[in-house]
Scaffold this motif. Structure first.
Motif, PDB file in Angstrom:
ATOM      1  N   ILE A 108      20.132 -26.828  -4.507  1.00  0.00           N
ATOM      2  CA  ILE A 108      20.443 -27.748  -5.599  1.00  0.00           C
ATOM      3  C   ILE A 108      19.818 -27.242  -6.903  1.00  0.00           C
ATOM      4  N   THR A 111      19.015 -32.388 -11.000  1.00  0.00           N
ATOM      5  CA  THR A 111      18.923 -33.709 -10.397  1.00  0.00           C
ATOM      6  C   THR A 111      20.309 -34.302 -10.174  1.00  0.00           C
ATOM      7  N   ALA A 112      20.544 -34.759  -8.950  1.00  0.00           N
ATOM      8  CA  ALA A 112      21.865 -35.256  -8.559  1.00  0.00           C
ATOM      9  C   ALA A 112      21.730 -36.666  -7.997  1.00  0.00           C
ATOM     10  N   VAL A 115      26.732 -38.470  -7.464  1.00  0.00           N
ATOM     11  CA  VAL A 115      27.639 -37.422  -7.923  1.00  0.00           C
ATOM     12  C   VAL A 115      29.005 -37.613  -7.264  1.00  0.00           C
ATOM     13  N   ALA A 120      30.712 -31.990  -7.856  1.00  0.00           N
ATOM     14  CA  ALA A 120      29.609 -31.583  -6.988  1.00  0.00           C
ATOM     15  C   ALA A 120      29.106 -30.172  -7.267  1.00  0.00           C
ATOM     16  N   PHE A 123      26.209 -29.136  -9.631  1.00  0.00           N
ATOM     17  CA  PHE A 123      24.818 -29.412  -9.286  1.00  0.00           C
ATOM     18  C   PHE A 123      24.234 -28.356  -8.339  1.00  0.00           C
ATOM     19  N   ILE A 201      27.363 -33.188  -0.947  1.00  0.00           N
ATOM     20  CA  ILE A 201      26.624 -33.527  -2.167  1.00  0.00           C
ATOM     21  C   ILE A 201      26.955 -34.945  -2.611  1.00  0.00           C
ATOM     22  N   GLU A 202      28.220 -35.323  -2.558  1.00  0.00           N
ATOM     23  CA  GLU A 202      28.591 -36.695  -2.892  1.00  0.00           C
ATOM     24  C   GLU A 202      27.939 -37.675  -1.919  1.00  0.00           C
ATOM     25  N   SER A 205      23.938 -37.775  -2.356  1.00  0.00           N
ATOM     26  CA  SER A 205      23.530 -38.327  -3.649  1.00  0.00           C
ATOM     27  C   SER A 205      23.959 -39.779  -3.825  1.00  0.00           C
ATOM     28  N   THR A 209      18.286 -39.326  -4.254  1.00  0.00           N
ATOM     29  CA  THR A 209      18.327 -38.402  -5.380  1.00  0.00           C
ATOM     30  C   THR A 209      17.981 -37.004  -4.898  1.00  0.00           C
TER      31      THR A 209
END
Length: 248
Positions: A108, A111-112, A115, A120, A123, A201-202, A205, A209
């Motif tokens: 990463i 900060t995500a 998302v 995605a 990040f 990632i979705e 997040s 975080t």
């Protein structure tokens, strides 16, 4: 660009690849076999979160006689599990089955939080290779892997390079391969993941975080075999390189 962290002449150096050698940040050019390799990750101001996927390839789930998950099967790893390229991983004396797992690893970059899938990749700092060894003796049930399966010191070689995200056109179309003592024992492709990188990632997040330097280990395809002391295991992924580890 290929980034590395190494120990040379007793000091830790950041390095990049230059014509088959390592260009240290102080401009010295050294041979790859003249250094001790570390995981290619810059230190973080807080403990890094390492998220690892279990059963993220349907063929591997079948190999382990588990049902493929309908949502990500995730576990947390400690940073003490990480070790570098060309280092050694200890196999406990009483263990009957210990196997490699060649995995695309996402680093990463910023900060995500909450998302969206379409954003995605913005990040992601880059990608590297993990060999996430598992001790099959302790494989218990659907809720595995537990601590004894996946969280032993040095059980996760990482590297050799951190490749900038911009240099990987499509991380979801990379061939994976593992060899043991020069014999091909595992092949696969990241396109066969059940849950791809943007989804993960979705997903993560949406409820936590992600911070710069956090890792997502995305799982392995089928083809794992038992590794014995003295075995040299090479896990490789197209465009990312080849990560070498020896069992002791």
């Amino acid at each position: 660009m290929k980034h590395a962290r190494v120990i040379y002449e007793g000091a830790v150096h950041e390095a990049t690849e230059r014509d088959g050698q390592l260009l240290l940040k102080d401009s010295r050019l050294v041979a790859e076999d003249a250094v001790t390799w570390l995981p290619p990750l810059a230190p973080t101001p807080r403990p890094r979160t390492i998220l690892a996927l279990g059963l993220n390839y349907a063929d591997h789930a079948k190999e382990l006689e588990f049902k493929a998950p309908e949502e990500p099967l995730v576990f947390i790893k400690g940073e003490g599990t990480l070790t570098g390229h060309r280092q050694r991983t200890r196999r406990p004396a009483e263990v009957q089955f210990m196997h490699y797992e060649c995995e695309l690893t996402v680093v990463i970059g910023k900060t995500a939080k909450k998302v969206k899938r379409d954003d995605a990749y913005d990040f992601v700092a880059g990608y590297t290779i993990a060999n996430d060894y598992a001790i099959r003796d302790y494989l218990e049930n659907w809720y595995r892997p537990n601590l004894r399966v996946k969280n032993r010191d040095t059980c996760t070689p990482l590297g050799p390079w951190l490749i900038d995200a911009a240099d990987i056109a499509n991380p979801m179309a990379l061939a994976l391969q593992t060899t043991v003592n020069g014999k091909i024992t595992q092949t696969g492709n990241t396109r066969d993941m059940i849950f791809d990188v943007p989804f993960l990632i979705e997903y993560f997040s949406s409820f936590m975080t992600l911070q710069p330097g956090d890792l997502i280990l995305t799982g392995t395809p089928d083809g794992v075999v038992d590794c014995r002391p003295g075995d040299v295991v090479v896990t490789s992924i197209d465009s990312l390189g080849a990560l070498t580890n020896t069992i002791e």
